[in-house]
Design a protein around this motif. Sequence first.
Motif, PDB file in Angstrom:
ATOM      1  N   ARG A   1      40.257  56.423  42.260  1.00  0.00           N
ATOM      2  CA  ARG A   1      40.562  55.938  40.920  1.00  0.00           C
ATOM      3  C   ARG A   1      40.509  57.100  39.932  1.00  0.00           C
ATOM      4  NH1 ARG A   1      38.537  52.826  44.119  1.00  0.00           N
ATOM      5  NH2 ARG A   1      36.741  54.214  44.229  1.00  0.00           N
ATOM      6  N   ILE A   2      41.649  57.420  39.336  1.00  0.00           N
ATOM      7  CA  ILE A   2      41.705  58.419  38.273  1.00  0.00           C
ATOM      8  C   ILE A   2      41.847  57.653  36.966  1.00  0.00           C
ATOM      9  CG2 ILE A   2      42.840  60.484  37.407  1.00  0.00           C
ATOM     10  CD1 ILE A   2      41.688  60.771  40.220  1.00  0.00           C
ATOM     11  N   ALA A   3      40.946  57.881  36.041  1.00  0.00           N
ATOM     12  CA  ALA A   3      40.933  57.114  34.792  1.00  0.00           C
ATOM     13  C   ALA A   3      41.284  57.991  33.609  1.00  0.00           C
ATOM     14  CB  ALA A   3      39.565  56.471  34.578  1.00  0.00           C
ATOM     15  N   ALA A   4      42.089  57.456  32.709  1.00  0.00           N
ATOM     16  CA  ALA A   4      42.311  58.108  31.428  1.00  0.00           C
ATOM     17  C   ALA A   4      41.045  57.978  30.591  1.00  0.00           C
ATOM     18  CB  ALA A   4      43.489  57.454  30.709  1.00  0.00           C
ATOM     19  N   ALA A   5      40.863  58.885  29.666  1.00  0.00           N
ATOM     20  CA  ALA A   5      39.665  58.855  28.825  1.00  0.00           C
ATOM     21  C   ALA A   5      39.559  57.554  28.051  1.00  0.00           C
ATOM     22  CB  ALA A   5      39.673  60.045  27.865  1.00  0.00           C
ATOM     23  N   SER A   6      40.685  56.914  27.766  1.00  0.00           N
ATOM     24  CA  SER A   6      40.688  55.667  27.004  1.00  0.00           C
ATOM     25  C   SER A   6      40.514  54.439  27.885  1.00  0.00           C
ATOM     26  CB  SER A   6      42.004  55.532  26.235  1.00  0.00           C
ATOM     27  OG  SER A   6      43.108  55.461  27.136  1.00  0.00           O
ATOM     28  N   ALA A   7      40.408  54.624  29.191  1.00  0.00           N
ATOM     29  CA  ALA A   7      40.310  53.485  30.103  1.00  0.00           C
ATOM     30  C   ALA A   7      38.984  52.758  29.927  1.00  0.00           C
ATOM     31  CB  ALA A   7      40.454  53.950  31.548  1.00  0.00           C
ATOM     32  N   LYS A   8      39.014  51.479  30.219  1.00  0.00           N
ATOM     33  CA  LYS A   8      37.777  50.700  30.284  1.00  0.00           C
ATOM     34  C   LYS A   8      37.951  49.585  31.300  1.00  0.00           C
ATOM     35  CE  LYS A   8      38.824  47.573  26.417  1.00  0.00           C
ATOM     36  NZ  LYS A   8      38.336  47.053  25.116  1.00  0.00           N
ATOM     37  N   PHE A   9      36.838  49.184  31.889  1.00  0.00           N
ATOM     38  CA  PHE A   9      36.823  48.176  32.942  1.00  0.00           C
ATOM     39  C   PHE A   9      35.976  46.997  32.477  1.00  0.00           C
ATOM     40  CE2 PHE A   9      37.501  52.303  34.777  1.00  0.00           C
ATOM     41  CZ  PHE A   9      38.424  52.109  35.789  1.00  0.00           C
ATOM     42  N   VAL A  10      36.483  45.797  32.668  1.00  0.00           N
ATOM     43  CA  VAL A  10      35.730  44.607  32.265  1.00  0.00           C
ATOM     44  C   VAL A  10      36.032  43.469  33.228  1.00  0.00           C
ATOM     45  CG1 VAL A  10      37.542  43.925  30.627  1.00  0.00           C
ATOM     46  CG2 VAL A  10      35.225  43.013  30.380  1.00  0.00           C
ATOM     47  N   LEU A  11      34.984  42.757  33.621  1.00  0.00           N
ATOM     48  CA  LEU A  11      35.111  41.576  34.469  1.00  0.00           C
ATOM     49  C   LEU A  11      34.654  40.366  33.654  1.00  0.00           C
ATOM     50  CD1 LEU A  11      33.698  42.948  37.845  1.00  0.00           C
ATOM     51  CD2 LEU A  11      36.091  42.646  37.194  1.00  0.00           C
ATOM     52  N   SER A  12      35.605  39.524  33.285  1.00  0.00           N
ATOM     53  CA  SER A  12      35.319  38.388  32.406  1.00  0.00           C
ATOM     54  C   SER A  12      35.402  37.052  33.129  1.00  0.00           C
ATOM     55  CB  SER A  12      36.297  38.395  31.222  1.00  0.00           C
ATOM     56  OG  SER A  12      36.180  39.585  30.475  1.00  0.00           O
ATOM     57  N   PHE A  13      35.337  37.078  34.452  1.00  0.00           N
ATOM     58  CA  PHE A  13      35.440  35.834  35.211  1.00  0.00           C
ATOM     59  C   PHE A  13      34.413  34.808  34.726  1.00  0.00           C
ATOM     60  CE2 PHE A  13      36.874  39.084  38.348  1.00  0.00           C
ATOM     61  CZ  PHE A  13      38.165  38.621  38.547  1.00  0.00           C
ATOM     62  N   GLY A  14      33.165  35.263  34.535  1.00  0.00           N
ATOM     63  CA  GLY A  14      32.109  34.355  34.129  1.00  0.00           C
ATOM     64  C   GLY A  14      32.355  33.731  32.776  1.00  0.00           C
ATOM     65  N   ASN A  15      33.035  34.460  31.879  1.00  0.00           N
ATOM     66  CA  ASN A  15      33.283  33.955  30.533  1.00  0.00           C
ATOM     67  C   ASN A  15      34.283  32.806  30.503  1.00  0.00           C
ATOM     68  OD1 ASN A  15      31.561  35.931  29.597  1.00  0.00           O
ATOM     69  ND2 ASN A  15      33.199  37.337  29.005  1.00  0.00           N
ATOM     70  N   ILE A  16      35.074  32.661  31.567  1.00  0.00           N
ATOM     71  CA  ILE A  16      36.049  31.575  31.606  1.00  0.00           C
ATOM     72  C   ILE A  16      35.711  30.577  32.723  1.00  0.00           C
ATOM     73  CG2 ILE A  16      37.921  32.890  30.560  1.00  0.00           C
ATOM     74  CD1 ILE A  16      39.055  33.390  33.345  1.00  0.00           C
ATOM     75  N   GLY A  17      34.451  30.610  33.153  1.00  0.00           N
ATOM     76  CA  GLY A  17      33.991  29.614  34.112  1.00  0.00           C
ATOM     77  C   GLY A  17      34.473  29.812  35.524  1.00  0.00           C
ATOM     78  N   LEU A  18      34.833  31.035  35.877  1.00  0.00           N
ATOM     79  CA  LEU A  18      35.296  31.325  37.230  1.00  0.00           C
ATOM     80  C   LEU A  18      34.382  32.356  37.886  1.00  0.00           C
ATOM     81  CD1 LEU A  18      39.165  31.569  36.678  1.00  0.00           C
ATOM     82  CD2 LEU A  18      37.890  29.666  37.679  1.00  0.00           C
ATOM     83  N   SER A  19      34.549  32.519  39.181  1.00  0.00           N
ATOM     84  CA  SER A  19      33.836  33.549  39.924  1.00  0.00           C
ATOM     85  C   SER A  19      34.785  34.715  40.178  1.00  0.00           C
ATOM     86  CB  SER A  19      33.321  32.978  41.244  1.00  0.00           C
ATOM     87  OG  SER A  19      32.610  33.958  41.972  1.00  0.00           O
ATOM     88  N   ALA A  20      34.273  35.731  40.842  1.00  0.00           N
ATOM     89  CA  ALA A  20      35.096  36.906  41.124  1.00  0.00           C
ATOM     90  C   ALA A  20      36.177  36.574  42.138  1.00  0.00           C
ATOM     91  CB  ALA A  20      34.218  38.028  41.663  1.00  0.00           C
ATOM     92  N   ASP A  21      37.304  37.271  42.024  1.00  0.00           N
ATOM     93  CA  ASP A  21      38.338  37.189  43.046  1.00  0.00           C
ATOM     94  C   ASP A  21      38.938  38.567  43.256  1.00  0.00           C
ATOM     95  OD1 ASP A  21      40.342  37.617  41.075  1.00  0.00           O
ATOM     96  OD2 ASP A  21      40.700  35.474  40.816  1.00  0.00           O
ATOM     97  N   SER A  22      39.976  38.628  44.046  1.00  0.00           N
ATOM     98  CA  SER A  22      40.676  39.881  44.341  1.00  0.00           C
ATOM     99  C   SER A  22      39.748  40.938  44.938  1.00  0.00           C
ATOM    100  CB  SER A  22      41.359  40.431  43.081  1.00  0.00           C
ATOM    101  OG  SER A  22      42.213  39.465  42.520  1.00  0.00           O
ATOM    102  N   GLY A  23      38.732  40.466  45.652  1.00  0.00           N
ATOM    103  CA  GLY A  23      37.866  41.372  46.394  1.00  0.00           C
ATOM    104  C   GLY A  23      36.769  42.043  45.611  1.00  0.00           C
ATOM    105  N   ALA A  24      36.629  41.739  44.305  1.00  0.00           N
ATOM    106  CA  ALA A  24      35.652  42.462  43.487  1.00  0.00           C
ATOM    107  C   ALA A  24      34.224  42.277  43.980  1.00  0.00           C
ATOM    108  CB  ALA A  24      35.764  42.022  42.027  1.00  0.00           C
ATOM    109  N   SER A  25      33.900  41.099  44.534  1.00  0.00           N
ATOM    110  CA  SER A  25      32.534  40.877  45.011  1.00  0.00           C
ATOM    111  C   SER A  25      32.206  41.765  46.208  1.00  0.00           C
ATOM    112  CB  SER A  25      32.332  39.407  45.389  1.00  0.00           C
ATOM    113  OG  SER A  25      33.191  39.039  46.457  1.00  0.00           O
ATOM    114  N   PHE A  26      33.229  42.251  46.890  1.00  0.00           N
ATOM    115  CA  PHE A  26      33.044  43.152  48.033  1.00  0.00           C
ATOM    116  C   PHE A  26      33.130  44.607  47.614  1.00  0.00           C
ATOM    117  CE2 PHE A  26      34.583  45.693  51.569  1.00  0.00           C
ATOM    118  CZ  PHE A  26      33.824  45.266  52.639  1.00  0.00           C
TER     119      PHE A  26
END
Length: 261
Positions: free
Chosen positions: A123-148
């Motif tokens: 993963r190469i990130a630009a200085a302005s990049a940011k990562f956020v996981l908002s699954f919990g905020n919308i009443g869902l769990s992780a998907d797309s492999g994030a829990s692994f």
Amino acid sequence: MPDLLIDDTENVRTLTLNRPDSLNSLTSALKEELRDALRAAATDDSVRAVVLTGSGKAFCAGQDLKEHVELLGSGDEAPFRTVEEHYNPIVTAITTMPKPVIAAVNGTAAGAGASLAYASDLRIAAASAKFVLSFGNIGLSADSGASFTLPRLIGYGRAMEMMLLGKPVDAARALEIGMVTEVVADDSLARTATGLAARLAAGPTTGYGRIKESMRTAAGADLQASLEVEHQIQNELGETSDHREAVEAFVTKRNPKFTGH
């Protein structure tokens, strides 16, 4: 303009999510295109490395919630099939790709968008990049492999914090905790990512693919099983032309020329 741009340059295939006005959020159509494009790259011998990025100011904001709400409101079953039909196959295609996959994170990577980056090999990130996981905020769990993938990058505790609190992680912090490989200036991101991909594309592609296989196996296996897989893979790679070329080049003090076989 198509929702997914595909560019081939010197054995590097760049896949660019191209819905900049929607922060490259993922509609059903885009998910299908990305899934199919990744599968095609995996089987194309001319492709020896893949770059995944986004157009505009975001890498990928995750699920297109406007489409999601419309489908839920209409009673369409598609939202309940998308993990099985789209997200799981996409992540499987990235992680089992027999060649390196580099995520060039050019801005916000949220939800499933962040998960795509975590599934990538580098993963190469630009200085302005940011990562956020908002699954919990919308009443869902992780998907797309994030829990692994995420706990294996940054540890269980930090991953749980991101999952439960939905607090964004900026590029500098992401580098500090091992979430990304490198952080570069925004205007250097594309050049850095494609340069790294070109370097890998010129390398022993088959070996890279088998490294991914052994790492993937070891992530869910005990030591003995991991040793057995390593043994099998090393024996098979020892017969490849790339290995022989590398050894001969070392002995004769020249640069190897790999063919990816």
